[in-house]
Design a protein around this motif. Structure first.
Motif, short mmCIF file in Angstrom:
data_model
loop_
_atom_site.label_atom_id
_atom_site.label_comp_id
_atom_site.label_asym_id
_atom_site.label_seq_id
_atom_site.Cartn_x
_atom_site.Cartn_y
_atom_site.Cartn_z
N ARG A 159 40.77 36.16 49.53
CA ARG A 159 41.29 37.17 48.89
C ARG A 159 40.86 37.13 47.31
N ARG A 160 40.00 38.09 46.78
CA ARG A 160 39.72 38.28 45.36
C ARG A 160 40.21 39.39 44.93
N GLY A 161 41.21 39.56 44.18
CA GLY A 161 41.87 40.92 43.82
C GLY A 161 42.13 41.98 45.10
N GLY A 162 41.25 42.99 44.90
CA GLY A 162 41.42 43.80 46.06
C GLY A 162 40.39 43.91 47.10
N GLU A 163 39.76 42.80 47.12
CA GLU A 163 38.70 42.51 48.33
C GLU A 163 39.17 41.48 49.19
N ALA A 190 46.72 31.89 43.40
CA ALA A 190 46.93 32.07 42.07
C ALA A 190 46.80 33.04 41.40
N ARG A 191 47.02 33.04 39.91
CA ARG A 191 46.77 34.50 39.32
C ARG A 191 45.80 33.96 38.22
N ASN A 192 44.68 35.05 38.03
CA ASN A 192 43.87 34.59 37.22
C ASN A 192 43.26 36.01 36.40
N ASP A 193 43.55 36.19 35.57
CA ASP A 193 43.38 37.50 34.54
C ASP A 193 43.63 38.62 35.23
N GLU A 194 44.87 38.83 35.66
CA GLU A 194 45.81 39.79 36.36
C GLU A 194 45.13 39.98 37.54
N GLN A 195 44.31 39.01 38.22
CA GLN A 195 43.67 39.21 39.32
C GLN A 195 44.35 38.05 40.39
N GLN A 196 44.82 38.80 41.61
CA GLN A 196 45.34 37.63 42.64
C GLN A 196 43.99 36.89 43.36
N LEU A 197 44.20 35.66 43.41
CA LEU A 197 43.20 34.85 44.32
C LEU A 197 44.25 34.27 45.42
N PRO A 255 30.15 36.74 58.80
CA PRO A 255 31.15 36.92 57.80
C PRO A 255 31.18 38.51 57.35
N PHE A 256 32.43 38.96 56.77
CA PHE A 256 32.46 40.35 56.43
C PHE A 256 33.59 40.36 55.40
N THR A 257 33.50 41.41 54.45
CA THR A 257 34.58 41.75 53.12
C THR A 257 34.74 43.02 53.49
N ILE A 258 36.25 43.41 53.37
CA ILE A 258 36.56 44.76 53.41
C ILE A 258 37.61 45.00 51.96
N GLU A 259 37.77 46.26 51.41
CA GLU A 259 38.63 46.54 50.50
C GLU A 259 40.19 46.47 50.89
N SER A 260 40.80 45.58 50.36
CA SER A 260 42.16 45.51 50.87
C SER A 260 43.15 44.61 50.09
#
Length: 321
Positions: free
Chosen positions: A84-88, A62-69, A98-103
């Motif tokens: 995925r939440r934007g660039g994460e 989905a698209r939410n306020d120019e952010q991809q989810l 569990p872990f999160t990376i910038e991507s």
């Protein structure tokens, strides 16, 4: 009777128009697919079919306020998710914290080419429109993504004519053998999906990890040849936990496929000439002088061998940690 005849003629006329319509260029279709996959609110239920396994998956976007989810869920076995939440991008898997990376991309079995740079790929691949077919109960345009040099794998892609979403992708080798398939069972384009995925912004996920950059700038070996378009990434050096052997590695990517080169000192456990292909993944390993060279990646065995043979050593010195 007259009304039935008129309806039949109208339907025939519509089908004739579609049949003889000017086909859309393959590259234009890929751009439309890329645009749709990044801007529509949709979900795909599909299976990844390999030689010895079938993996059911659900992908929502989905698209939410120019952010991809986006949310990928493995539908069988232990709970596994990628968010995925934007660039994460966050990874939730059993047995791993569990872990999160910038991507901006998930490292996961999503349908290929969802977020690819089509302009960049066109330098190394030909895009061919091969006609129409049906997949997931709807009409699709069928494309081939074929390497210009014959040194990599190909894809056959089914793109929905209505939504421009990819509904099927077959990975094919040079002999035409299908190595794996992504096949959509059902799909939906719906604004309500955005309402569901927007809740991901309220979910507490792990903080973004600070990933280490390549820890080596210079090394004693060099890859003399790769297929055109494959670009080297960061060079790393580390010690194997089980064998205490020092290993250096470097990954290469052309934007669609990747492979890695591993170099270490040889010993009695070294694989002295081994080629294994399992689905899309090839392992080619052999000993050259006092070093063991291994190529692992999504490339044909002949290409892996040629890359391994091109590795040259600038000095006989052994790399130190």
């Amino acid at each position: 009777m007259k009304k039935i005849l008129i309806s039949a003629l109208a339907l025939f006329g519509l089908n004739s128009t579609l049949a003889f319509a000017e086909p859309v260029p393959a590259e234009a279709l890929l751009h439309q697919m890329n645009e749709a996959s990044q801007n529509l609110n949709y979900e795909l239920s599909y299976v990844l079919i390999k030689k010895n396994s079938i993996e059911p998956l659900l992908y929502r976007h989905a698209r939410n306020d120019e952010q991809q989810l986006a949310h990928l869920v493995y539908l069988s076995g232990p709970v596994r998710e990628v968010i995925r939440r934007g660039g994460e991008v966050s990874y939730i898997e059993p047995g791993v914290e569990p872990f999160t990376i910038e991507s901006g991309n998930m490292v996961a079995p999503t349908i290929p080419l969802l977020n690819s740079d089509i302009e960049h790929l066109s330098e190394q691949y030909d895009f061919v429109n091969v006609g129409r077919s049906r997949e997931a109960g709807t009409a699709c345009q069928v494309l081939r993504i074929v390497p210009k040099d014959g040194l990599r794998y190909s894809y056959i892609l089914w793109i929905d004519e209505n939504t421009s979403l990819p509904l099927r992708a077959d990975l094919v080798d040079r002999d035409g053998e299908v190595l794996e398939q992504y096949r959509t069972i059902s799909y939906s384009v719906n604004e309500r999906i955005a309402d569901v995925l927007t809740r991901l912004n309220d979910v507490t996920l792990p903080e973004v990890l600070s990933l280490p950059k390549g820890n080596v700038e210079d090394t004693y070996w060099n890859v003399g040849w790769t297929p055109e378009g494959f670009e080297p990434k960061e060079l790393n050096r580390y010690r194997m936990a089980m064998t205490e052997r020092m290993v250096e590695s470097q990954m290469f990517s052309d934007g669609l496929f990747t492979f890695s080169v591993y170099v270490s000192d040889s010993d009695d456990l070294s694989l002295k000439g081994q080629v294994v292909r399992q689905g899309r993944r090839t392992l080619h390993s052999f000993v050259k002088g006092k070093s063991e060279i291994s190529i692992v990646g999504d490339i044909p065995p002949a290409t892996a061998k040629r890359i391994a043979d091109s590795v040259v050593f600038e000095t006989p010195a052994v790399a130190q940690p």
